[in-house]
Design a protein around this motif. Structure first.
Motif, PDB file in Angstrom:
ATOM      1  N   GLY A 112      38.331  19.787  11.578  1.00  0.00           N
ATOM      2  CA  GLY A 112      38.909  18.676  10.819  1.00  0.00           C
ATOM      3  C   GLY A 112      38.299  18.552   9.438  1.00  0.00           C
ATOM      4  N   GLY A 113      36.981  18.690   9.355  1.00  0.00           N
ATOM      5  CA  GLY A 113      36.295  18.612   8.069  1.00  0.00           C
ATOM      6  C   GLY A 113      36.706  19.730   7.132  1.00  0.00           C
ATOM      7  N   LEU A 114      36.838  20.936   7.672  1.00  0.00           N
ATOM      8  CA  LEU A 114      37.271  22.070   6.849  1.00  0.00           C
ATOM      9  C   LEU A 114      38.691  21.857   6.344  1.00  0.00           C
ATOM     10  N   GLY A 115      39.568  21.375   7.222  1.00  0.00           N
ATOM     11  CA  GLY A 115      40.942  21.087   6.812  1.00  0.00           C
ATOM     12  C   GLY A 115      41.004  20.037   5.719  1.00  0.00           C
ATOM     13  N   LEU A 116      40.223  18.969   5.871  1.00  0.00           N
ATOM     14  CA  LEU A 116      40.180  17.907   4.877  1.00  0.00           C
ATOM     15  C   LEU A 116      39.616  18.418   3.555  1.00  0.00           C
ATOM     16  N   LEU A 117      38.587  19.231   3.621  1.00  0.00           N
ATOM     17  CA  LEU A 117      37.988  19.798   2.414  1.00  0.00           C
ATOM     18  C   LEU A 117      38.992  20.678   1.671  1.00  0.00           C
ATOM     19  N   ILE A 118      39.672  21.540   2.381  1.00  0.00           N
ATOM     20  CA  ILE A 118      40.670  22.419   1.745  1.00  0.00           C
ATOM     21  C   ILE A 118      41.799  21.589   1.139  1.00  0.00           C
ATOM     22  N   TRP A 119      42.287  20.598   1.874  1.00  0.00           N
ATOM     23  CA  TRP A 119      43.369  19.745   1.390  1.00  0.00           C
ATOM     24  C   TRP A 119      42.975  19.060   0.084  1.00  0.00           C
ATOM     25  N   THR A 120      41.758  18.515   0.020  1.00  0.00           N
ATOM     26  CA  THR A 120      41.339  17.797  -1.180  1.00  0.00           C
ATOM     27  C   THR A 120      41.115  18.735  -2.359  1.00  0.00           C
ATOM     28  N   VAL A 121      40.606  19.928  -2.106  1.00  0.00           N
ATOM     29  CA  VAL A 121      40.437  20.901  -3.194  1.00  0.00           C
ATOM     30  C   VAL A 121      41.806  21.289  -3.760  1.00  0.00           C
ATOM     31  N   VAL A 122      42.787  21.481  -2.892  1.00  0.00           N
ATOM     32  CA  VAL A 122      44.155  21.804  -3.342  1.00  0.00           C
ATOM     33  C   VAL A 122      44.721  20.644  -4.163  1.00  0.00           C
ATOM     34  N   LEU A 123      44.507  19.408  -3.720  1.00  0.00           N
ATOM     35  CA  LEU A 123      44.986  18.252  -4.477  1.00  0.00           C
ATOM     36  C   LEU A 123      44.317  18.168  -5.847  1.00  0.00           C
ATOM     37  N   PHE A 124      43.018  18.429  -5.911  1.00  0.00           N
ATOM     38  CA  PHE A 124      42.332  18.425  -7.205  1.00  0.00           C
ATOM     39  C   PHE A 124      42.948  19.455  -8.142  1.00  0.00           C
ATOM     40  N   ASP A 125      43.320  20.605  -7.606  1.00  0.00           N
ATOM     41  CA  ASP A 125      43.920  21.661  -8.412  1.00  0.00           C
ATOM     42  C   ASP A 125      45.339  21.291  -8.842  1.00  0.00           C
ATOM     43  N   ARG A 126      46.179  20.958  -7.897  1.00  0.00           N
ATOM     44  CA  ARG A 126      47.606  20.782  -8.178  1.00  0.00           C
ATOM     45  C   ARG A 126      47.960  19.431  -8.778  1.00  0.00           C
ATOM     46  N   VAL A 127      47.322  18.367  -8.328  1.00  0.00           N
ATOM     47  CA  VAL A 127      47.645  17.030  -8.828  1.00  0.00           C
ATOM     48  C   VAL A 127      46.701  16.641  -9.961  1.00  0.00           C
ATOM     49  N   GLY A 128      45.400  16.848  -9.747  1.00  0.00           N
ATOM     50  CA  GLY A 128      44.409  16.466 -10.747  1.00  0.00           C
ATOM     51  C   GLY A 128      44.265  17.455 -11.884  1.00  0.00           C
ATOM     52  N   GLU A 129      44.817  18.659 -11.697  1.00  0.00           N
ATOM     53  CA  GLU A 129      44.740  19.728 -12.697  1.00  0.00           C
ATOM     54  C   GLU A 129      43.295  20.059 -13.063  1.00  0.00           C
TER      55      GLU A 129
END
Length: 179
Positions: A62-79
């Motif tokens: 669960g932690g790994l999934g959450l970490l990957i999800w947030t890194v992707v959001l930082f890239d795609r949404v937060g640029e």
């Protein structure tokens, strides 16, 4: 093909920030603790050990999934990346999507789940101590550095977000703010 040089160069920033932060905190340091404290994977000779292993594996996944999800959001949404400062490419937009609609620090929550899972899998008091120490430092850093930094960078947008989304204990319903 995207010709924006900022986007093209973010791959090395993602790699650097992931290696510097989550990998070091969740793998390198626990690995060194396990090595020096002679921590191993316990035998499954009791229901308690089997339960600890199961809970630990679920926490790590669960932690790994959450970490990957947030890194992707930082890239795609937060640029940007999870790094601080322009060199490492901190996000240029405030990310208030996905898990960020429930809790302000899901990335750290992911790392904390991984650390707690490692302590459970190994049944190690030493790794549990590392979890507590890491959480204490992160909680202090977020409260006294990151939050003022974000308030300064994003102004009223962040202050509104901070008023509506808790720092550590997730909201049941997603906040329906901007983004």
């Amino acid at each position: 093909m995207n010709t924006d040089s900022r986007v093209r160069r973010l791959w090395w920033r993602h790699l650097a920030t992931i290696l510097l932060a989550p990998v070091t905190m969740a793998l390198v340091i626990p690995g060194l603790i396990a090595l020096f404290a002679d921590v191993g994977i316990p035998t499954l000779n009791s229901p308690l050990r089997a339960a600890l292993l199961t809970v630990g594996v679920l926490l790590i996944a669960g932690g790994l999934g959450l970490l990957i999800w947030t890194v992707v959001l930082f890239d795609r949404v937060g640029e940007g990346t999870l790094g601080a400062g322009e060199l490492l490419g901190e996000p240029v937009k405030l990310v208030v999507r996905g898990p960020y609609r429930h809790v302000r620090n899901p990335m750290m929550s992911g790392v904390l789940c991984i650390l707690l899972g490692e302590a459970a899998v190994t049944a190690s008091g030493w790794l549990l101590v590392w979890f507590v120490v890491f959480f204490a430092f992160i909680a202090i850093g977020i409260r006294f550095w990151e939050e003022p930094h974000l308030a300064k960078r994003f102004g009223s947008e962040y202050l509104d977000y901070r008023r509506n989304v808790p720092r550590w204990i997730p909201r049941i319903s997603a906040w329906d703010g901007p983004n």
